[in-house]
Design a protein around this motif. Sequence first.
Motif, short mmCIF file in Angstrom:
data_model
loop_
_atom_site.label_atom_id
_atom_site.label_comp_id
_atom_site.label_asym_id
_atom_site.label_seq_id
_atom_site.Cartn_x
_atom_site.Cartn_y
_atom_site.Cartn_z
N THR A 52 0.95 -1.14 0.12
CA THR A 52 0.14 0.08 0.04
C THR A 52 1.06 1.14 -0.04
O THR A 52 2.04 1.24 0.60
CB THR A 52 -0.75 0.16 1.28
OG1 THR A 52 -0.15 0.03 2.51
CG2 THR A 52 -1.72 -1.06 1.27
N ASP B 177 -3.41 4.65 1.35
CA ASP B 177 -4.60 4.02 1.17
C ASP B 177 -4.60 3.44 -0.01
O ASP B 177 -5.97 2.97 -0.56
CB ASP B 177 -5.99 4.95 1.81
CG ASP B 177 -6.25 6.05 0.62
OD1 ASP B 177 -5.27 6.48 -0.22
OD2 ASP B 177 -7.16 6.71 0.99
N HIS B 178 -3.91 3.34 -1.11
CA HIS B 178 -3.91 2.67 -2.45
C HIS B 178 -2.76 1.78 -2.59
O HIS B 178 -2.05 1.61 -1.89
CB HIS B 178 -4.13 3.74 -3.16
CG HIS B 178 -2.82 4.80 -3.56
ND1 HIS B 178 -2.97 5.87 -2.76
CD2 HIS B 178 -1.67 4.61 -4.31
CE1 HIS B 178 -1.77 6.41 -2.95
NE2 HIS B 178 -1.12 5.77 -3.63
N SER C 25 -10.97 3.33 -3.35
CA SER C 25 -12.02 2.44 -3.19
C SER C 25 -11.50 1.21 -3.83
O SER C 25 -12.24 0.15 -3.49
CB SER C 25 -12.92 3.13 -3.77
OG SER C 25 -13.25 4.52 -3.15
N GLU D 298 -9.80 -0.98 -1.56
CA GLU D 298 -10.80 -1.54 -0.61
C GLU D 298 -11.60 -2.69 -0.98
O GLU D 298 -12.14 -3.55 -0.29
CB GLU D 298 -11.74 -0.32 -0.13
CG GLU D 298 -12.76 -0.60 1.07
CD GLU D 298 -13.54 0.62 1.27
OE1 GLU D 298 -14.85 0.41 1.29
OE2 GLU D 298 -12.88 1.84 1.43
N LYS E 103 -11.94 -6.61 0.05
CA LYS E 103 -13.21 -6.86 0.57
C LYS E 103 -13.76 -8.28 -0.17
O LYS E 103 -14.10 -9.30 0.45
CB LYS E 103 -14.27 -6.05 0.33
CG LYS E 103 -15.77 -6.10 1.07
CD LYS E 103 -16.47 -5.13 0.54
CE LYS E 103 -17.99 -5.45 1.17
NZ LYS E 103 -19.01 -4.51 0.95
#
Length: 143
Positions: A27, A30-31, A105, A108, A112
Amino acid sequence: MASLISIDNDYKKIRTPKLNDFTYARTCYDHLAGSLGVKMTTSLLNNKIIKTSDKNYVVTKYGEEWFNEVGVNINAIQQKKRSFAHQCLDWSERKHHIAGALGASLLEVMIKKDWLRKKPNSREVIITSIGRIELKNRLNLEV
């Protein structure tokens, strides 16, 4: 003159980190970054899912459908009060990967859906067998 080029080439070799698990997938804030982040961004560009605009990325019409299928809501992300999608220079690859709300996103969703897993107490990211299959099917990306 030849010796200067040789010194220059040796200097570049010293500055280029060796590929290992950390430089392969990690990472960056956050990406996704590292070799995998750069390859994925390149594939998004090659598949015309995103395109460059100055130092930013723009999602194409086809890209809106693609991101929706993956589970990334472009409209919701565009409403956030932060950069939507900008280029982030990867220190190990010396090429850009996708950052901003879109990059965050996408990471994320990939976590997930168990395409990727964060390694405990590290920025390193591990790609799962599901992730390898999904990236191959969705982006024609061999990882």
